[in-house]
Design a protein around this motif. Structure first.
Motif, PDB file in Angstrom:
ATOM      1  N   GLU A  62       0.838  -1.208   0.000  1.00 16.13           N
ATOM      2  CA  GLU A  62       0.000   0.000   0.000  1.00 16.13           C
ATOM      3  C   GLU A  62       0.869   1.252   0.000  1.00 16.13           C
ATOM      4  N   ARG A  63       1.924   1.239   0.797  1.00 12.41           N
ATOM      5  CA  ARG A  63       2.819   2.402   0.865  1.00 12.41           C
ATOM      6  C   ARG A  63       3.500   2.624  -0.475  1.00 12.41           C
ATOM      7  N   ARG A  66       1.040   4.134  -2.871  1.00 12.05           N
ATOM      8  CA  ARG A  66       0.830   5.558  -2.561  1.00 12.05           C
ATOM      9  C   ARG A  66       1.963   6.411  -3.109  1.00 12.05           C
TER      10      ARG A  66
END
Length: 84
Positions: A62-63, A66
């Motif tokens: 997810e990071r 992003r």
């Protein structure tokens, strides 16, 4: 001359045998419970560790996504660098 066994002595022996039987039953129950908990712990621990590993991996993904959406190149985002 023979030693006579009185009813009181027999009753005391029966009481001691019953008390010992109850103690053995209690200890057997506790041992069974301890074995069951040890088996459950051995069975569940790898699942919990795998869940933690997956959660960490998912958080990293997810990071990275992003960072890529913010314009950071994928190669740099995969390195997990902290940008200030």
């Amino acid at each position: 001359m023979r030693d006579e066994v009185t009813p009181l002595q027999v009753d005391q022996q029966v009481q001691r045998v019953l008390a010992a039987s109850v103690a053995v039953a209690e200890q057997s129950l506790l041992l069974g419970l301890a074995l069951h908990l040890a088996w459950l712990d051995a069975w569940i621990r790898p699942i919990l560790q795998a869940q933690d590993t997956y959660r960490e991996w998912h958080t990293q993904q997810e990071r990275r996504a992003r960072l890529v959406r913010r314009g950071i190149p994928d190669q740099v985002a995969r390195q997990g660098l902290r940008l200030v």
